[in-house]
Design a protein around this motif. Structure first.
Motif, PDB file in Angstrom:
ATOM      1  N   ASP A 287      35.956  12.174  63.757  1.00 49.05           N
ATOM      2  CA  ASP A 287      34.845  12.802  64.215  1.00 49.05           C
ATOM      3  C   ASP A 287      34.920  14.293  64.043  1.00 49.05           C
ATOM      4  O   ASP A 287      35.680  14.967  63.325  1.00 49.05           O
ATOM      5  N   ASP A 341      29.773  11.444  64.740  1.00 50.32           N
ATOM      6  CA  ASP A 341      30.178  12.793  64.649  1.00 50.32           C
ATOM      7  C   ASP A 341      30.637  13.109  66.102  1.00 50.32           C
ATOM      8  O   ASP A 341      31.342  14.018  66.297  1.00 50.32           O
ATOM      9  N   GLY A 343      32.032  11.338  68.412  1.00 52.32           N
ATOM     10  CA  GLY A 343      33.239  10.470  68.940  1.00 52.32           C
ATOM     11  C   GLY A 343      32.802   9.131  69.025  1.00 52.32           C
ATOM     12  O   GLY A 343      31.451   8.726  69.346  1.00 52.32           O
TER      13      GLY A 343
END
Length: 363
Positions: A287, A341, A343
């Protein structure tokens, strides 16, 4: 379905080297070894010989997963669902020819705005789904009947890989226009069948060779470049290159390795031992914070399972895990998971009725 992480305990600070050991519990609560698998490119990869595998470093860590814990009543968040069929926005193509491999949507990607991109190569298109779960638009593919993988830039450009028909990567803009086409054949790439994925990093476009090094072949504007190689997949925090591999499938031995991007020096290689046979690595990505997401297909007593584990970026120490449903459909796919991004993982779960894109995260 998720499984709760019961404990994450550091044990034995090894003097010179160590291993990461993953153990699970069976349904009756007795302790059993669990086990992971092989890197993205979504086909099980062959094992690496112990002599060729990177040398493990770091302290030993044990992850205990409570496999007997009941699944959450809430279940995973469903971001988008589609039925099999025609080419309407809420349908995705599926092919089951008599004399060829059956196919479903080959690849999945997310952009920085939370848009989902589904490679619906059976219908010759990429479907873009908005953050609200509603299909917004389609990108028609240009002479890419054998498209297998794609990668998306932060601003919504799409790189589509076709190894066998156009033998190229075509770059599309956010409106579906063709920006340019980069040929795959050339210096550093003799056998196109060895390409195991396409990746973007900033303005650079890479192809991966046999789940190992990445070869820069073009830009996100669709222009070829002088080819250079990097030692693994770039992490989204910009700090590392990572890779993973299987050492001994039957023994449940695999590894994660990291190289410092600024110095190109080896940062760590951490061996992961899990108590089941490794069938394949289904995901290796990060991420925006650099947290590593690793998903592996395991088998024990003829029962398959998918284990998702999260790892700290700079040491590779596991921080959590989850158990995901297994795709048992026969359709060939290339990439069934994508990391957000912020998570968490989006996972395409296929049934006879259709496909559901579900969100999971480590616990």
């Amino acid at each position: 379905m998720r499984k709760k992480v019961v404990a994450l305990v550091a044990v034995l600070a090894a003097a010179a080297a160590g291993v990461v050991v993953a153990r699970g519990c069976s349904g009756d609560g007795t302790s059993k070894e669990a086990r992971p698998a092989n890197p993205n490119g979504e086909k099980p990869a062959s094992g690496t010989s112990p002599e060729d595998a990177p040398r493990p470093m770091g302290s030993a860590v044990t992850i205990v997963v409570d496999a007997s814990a009941p699944p959450s009543e809430k279940g995973p968040e469903v971001l988008f669902s589609a039925t099999w069929g025609g080419s309407r926005m809420n349908e995705l193509g599926r092919s089951r020819p008599d004399e060829a491999n059956p196919e479903a949507p080959m690849s999945l990607a997310m952009d920085a705005k939370g848009n989902m991109f589904v490679l619906d190569q059976v219908n010759g298109r990429v479907v873009r789904v908005g953050p609200d779960g509603k299909p917004e638009s389609v990108i028609p593919l240009k002479e890419q009947e054998a498209a297998q993988d794609m990668a998306v830039t932060d601003d919504g450009k799409v790189a589509v890989l076709d190894r066998f028909n156009s033998k190229s990567i075509v770059m599309y803009d956010e409106k579906g226009g063709v920006l340019g086409e980069v040929p795959l054949e050339g210096e550093g790439l003799d056998e196109l069948g060895f390409v195991t994925g396409v990746f973007v990093d900033g303005k650079d476009v890479y192809v991966e060779k046999e789940h190992g090094p990445l070869l820069r072949i073009g830009t996100t504007d669709g222009q070829p470049v002088d080819r250079t190689e990097v030692p693994g997949r770039p992490t989204r925090d910009g700090l590392s290159y990572i890779k993973a591999g299987i050492i001994e499938p039957e023994a449940g031995r695999m590894y994660i390795s990291s190289v410092d991007r600024a110095t190109m020096q080896h940062r760590y290689t951490r061996e992961i031992r899990q108590g089941s046979e490794i069938r394949g690595i289904l995901l290796l990505d990060t991420d925006k914070t650099g947290t590593i997401y690793l998903a592996t297909l395991l088998v024990q007593n003829d029962q398959e399972s998918v284990v998702l584990s999260c790892h700290e970026p700079l040491k590779g120490i596991p921080t959590g895990t989850a158990v995901l449903p297994v795709n048992t459909m026969p359709e060939e796919t290339f990439r069934d998971m994508a990391v957000l991004d912020e998570g968490g993982v989006v996972y395409s779960v296929r049934t006879e009725q259709g496909v559901s894109y579900q969100k999971y995260d480590c616990q």
